[in-house]
Design an enzyme around this catalytic site. Structure first.
Site, PDB file in Angstrom:
ATOM      1  N   GLY A   4       0.807  -1.211   0.000  1.00 29.58           N
ATOM      2  CA  GLY A   4       0.000   0.000   0.000  1.00 29.58           C
ATOM      3  C   GLY A   4       0.838   1.256   0.000  1.00 29.58           C
ATOM      4  O   GLY A   4       1.615   1.486   0.924  1.00 29.58           O
ATOM      5  N   GLY A   6      -0.296   4.383   0.128  1.00 30.49           N
ATOM      6  CA  GLY A   6      -1.048   5.535   0.601  1.00 30.49           C
ATOM      7  C   GLY A   6      -0.273   6.313   1.642  1.00 30.49           C
ATOM      8  O   GLY A   6       0.955   6.229   1.733  1.00 30.49           O
ATOM      9  N   PHE A   7      -1.002   7.049   2.477  1.00 31.48           N
ATOM     10  CA  PHE A   7      -0.340   7.899   3.466  1.00 31.48           C
ATOM     11  C   PHE A   7       0.519   7.081   4.433  1.00 31.48           C
ATOM     12  O   PHE A   7       1.669   7.425   4.696  1.00 31.48           O
ATOM     13  CB  PHE A   7      -1.389   8.699   4.252  1.00 31.48           C
ATOM     14  CG  PHE A   7      -2.050   9.775   3.450  1.00 31.48           C
ATOM     15  CD1 PHE A   7      -1.388  10.951   3.158  1.00 31.48           C
ATOM     16  CD2 PHE A   7      -3.348   9.620   2.992  1.00 31.48           C
ATOM     17  CE1 PHE A   7      -1.988  11.959   2.420  1.00 31.48           C
ATOM     18  CE2 PHE A   7      -3.968  10.608   2.252  1.00 31.48           C
ATOM     19  CZ  PHE A   7      -3.286  11.777   1.963  1.00 31.48           C
ATOM     20  N   GLY A   8      -0.035   5.994   4.972  1.00 32.78           N
ATOM     21  CA  GLY A   8       0.696   5.212   5.952  1.00 32.78           C
ATOM     22  C   GLY A   8       1.877   4.472   5.363  1.00 32.78           C
ATOM     23  O   GLY A   8       2.996   4.517   5.895  1.00 32.78           O
ATOM     24  N   GLU A 163     -18.752  17.463   1.511  1.00 31.20           N
ATOM     25  CA  GLU A 163     -17.913  18.156   0.533  1.00 31.20           C
ATOM     26  C   GLU A 163     -18.441  17.960  -0.884  1.00 31.20           C
ATOM     27  O   GLU A 163     -18.466  18.905  -1.683  1.00 31.20           O
ATOM     28  CB  GLU A 163     -16.478  17.651   0.651  1.00 31.20           C
ATOM     29  CG  GLU A 163     -15.788  18.099   1.936  1.00 31.20           C
ATOM     30  CD  GLU A 163     -14.514  17.324   2.248  1.00 31.20           C
ATOM     31  OE1 GLU A 163     -13.818  17.720   3.208  1.00 31.20           O
ATOM     32  OE2 GLU A 163     -14.220  16.353   1.545  1.00 31.20           O
ATOM     33  N   ASP A 293      -6.445   2.815   7.630  1.00 34.42           N
ATOM     34  CA  ASP A 293      -7.865   2.457   7.621  1.00 34.42           C
ATOM     35  C   ASP A 293      -8.100   0.970   7.825  1.00 34.42           C
ATOM     36  O   ASP A 293      -9.221   0.562   8.147  1.00 34.42           O
ATOM     37  CB  ASP A 293      -8.502   2.883   6.292  1.00 34.42           C
ATOM     38  CG  ASP A 293      -8.576   4.383   6.135  1.00 34.42           C
ATOM     39  OD1 ASP A 293      -8.225   5.091   7.092  1.00 34.42           O
ATOM     40  OD2 ASP A 293      -8.988   4.859   5.058  1.00 34.42           O
TER      41      ASP A 293
END
Length: 430
Positions: A4, A6-8, A163, A293
């Site tokens: 992954g 992503g951010f992590g 949003e 997540d």
């Protein structure tokens, strides 16, 4: 091994930069995505490249990292192998950061009628459906078809749903008003449907109420305490039997963890998240860490699925691996909560920073600053700032492109025999 980007996962890889280890980063996409701004791609404010950056480019100077484009099918924790769709990869330590997808609470058949928003593909599909709806309304002679095309339903009253609803209302009431000749786009109906008694429940009640008022001010119809019972190509059915004809439905009502967590053979929570230990490792396997997540951390009140949580966990597990390699032991992860914010529209947002809670223009400016600050590269920061400045002074949105070959196909079904009706019946607006 990190699964992954992503951010992590990306933070973990960066934190291992000066460590004598070999890092393999596996992701089924070749890019890192700044998800907090994904809704702006879906609503034509930004282009995909403005909020994404190739993983290889980000990590090009980190010589101990190898990036592999591929998809993990399962984890064999007993033999320390990641089984991919093309083979298997051995690991000594594993960081699982595969995130989550949208959940339809057992009604997966709704997805083709109400796409969620987790990837660039999702955003481009929503943008296509939204813009195509106005095109259909422009050329139809059938009043019922026109009303359905100009009705937009967003399901879910969390930050993403709020949003999305605010952005659609703004593009309809401001950006597109002069673009069409046969319809008045400002008459579009935007509904935000939420089953809970208030919006953004993770915020305080006063900020939730402020968000509701700000949405109302820009023309969004907020339906609270309303449960969606069915979604079809014709629209949405609410509990109680009310049917809302709508051509465009967007799902922002829930998340389900990546199914990869279920292959670890450890306890999961109701959302499929892996219940991790205090150091973010899994029971019985101190060499396997789960973050972001996909992780349930914190007992009865788990940490929220936010990018700051994933980033801090990524840095934490990298530090734990360094400690284990040096013969030490792991420590408990401590999350530093710097606050939460959500935008609603132009000059409208809410911020909860602990002792400081505020909304309106100041909150919106704070939201702009923080999101530009955390974009992955200077190029992205510059492009997003320029696009936002242009949009603020001109009310324009430069990414209003309908893509996809089946542009004439209705949402989730084949086009009707006469989708536009009789053009002669369409009167031209002055």
């Amino acid at each position: 091994m990190i699964i992954g980007g992503g951010f992590g996962g990306l933070e973990a890889a960066k934190a291992l930069r000066k460590t004598n280890v070999r890092v393999t980063l596996l992701d089924r996409q070749n890019h890192h995505l700044f998800q907090p701004l994904l809704y702006q791609v879906a609503t034509a404010a930004l282009s995909p490249a403005d909020i994404a950056e190739p993983l290889r480019h980000i990590l090009r100077r980190q010589e101990n990292v190898e990036v592999i484009l591929g998809e993990a099918a399962r984890i064999d924790v007993d033999h320390k192998k990641v089984v991919t769709t093309e083979g298997s990869i051995d690991y000594d330590y594993l960081i699982l950061a595969t995130g989550a997808r949208h959940s339809y609470f057992g009604k997966d058949q709704w997805e083709k009628f109400a796409p969620g928003l987790k990837s660039l593909d999702d955003a481009l599909e929503i943008r296509r459906r939204m813009l195509l709806a106005f095109e259909i309304a422009e050329k139809t002679g059938d009043d019922a078809v026109r009303r359905a095309a100009m009705t937009f339903v967003v399901v879910g009253g969390g930050p993403t749903g709020m949003e999305m609803a605010g952005a659609i209302a703004e593009i309809a009431r401001v950006t597109l008003v002069k673009d069409f000749r046969h319809i008045d786009s400002s008459q579009a109906r935007v509904l935000l449907v939420e089953n809970a008694p208030r919006l953004i429940p993770q915020f305080t009640e006063d900020l939730s109420e402020s968000a509701r008022r700000q949405l109302r001010d820009i023309g969004v119809e907020v339906r609270l305490g309303q449960l969606v019972e069915n979604v079809t190509g014709e629209g949405v059915t609410l509990k109680g039997g009310e049917v809302i004809p709508a051509r465009t439905v967007i799902w922002a009502a829930g998340n389900a963890a990546s199914p990869l967590g279920a292959t670890l053979g450890v306890p999961l929570d109701r959302q499929g998240r892996v219940i991790v230990k205090e150091d973010c490792s899994i029971p019985g396997h101190p060499e396997v860490f789960v973050i972001g997540d996909l992780a349930h951390f914190g007992g009865d009140t788990p940490l929220p699925g936010l990018s700051p949580v994933a980033m801090q966990q990524g840095r934490h597990v990298a530090a734990q691996i360094k400690s284990l390699l040096a013969g030490g032991w792991t420590q408990r992860f401590e999350y530093l909560d710097k606050g939460t914010m959500a935008t609603i529209g132009r000059n409208k947002a809410v911020v909860d920073a602990g002792v400081m809670r505020f909304s309106g223009r100041l909150a919106w400016l704070a939201w702009l600053f923080v999101h530009i600050l955390f974009l992955i590269s200077f190029r992205n920061k510059l492009l997003v700032f320029m696009n936002w400045a242009y949009a603020y002074f001109t009310y324009g949105r430069g990414a209003r492109l309908i893509t996809g070959r089946n542009w004439g196909t209705a949402v989730g079904k084949a086009p009707a025999e006469n989708p536009v009706g009789d053009r002669a019946e369409v009167s031209r607006r002055p």
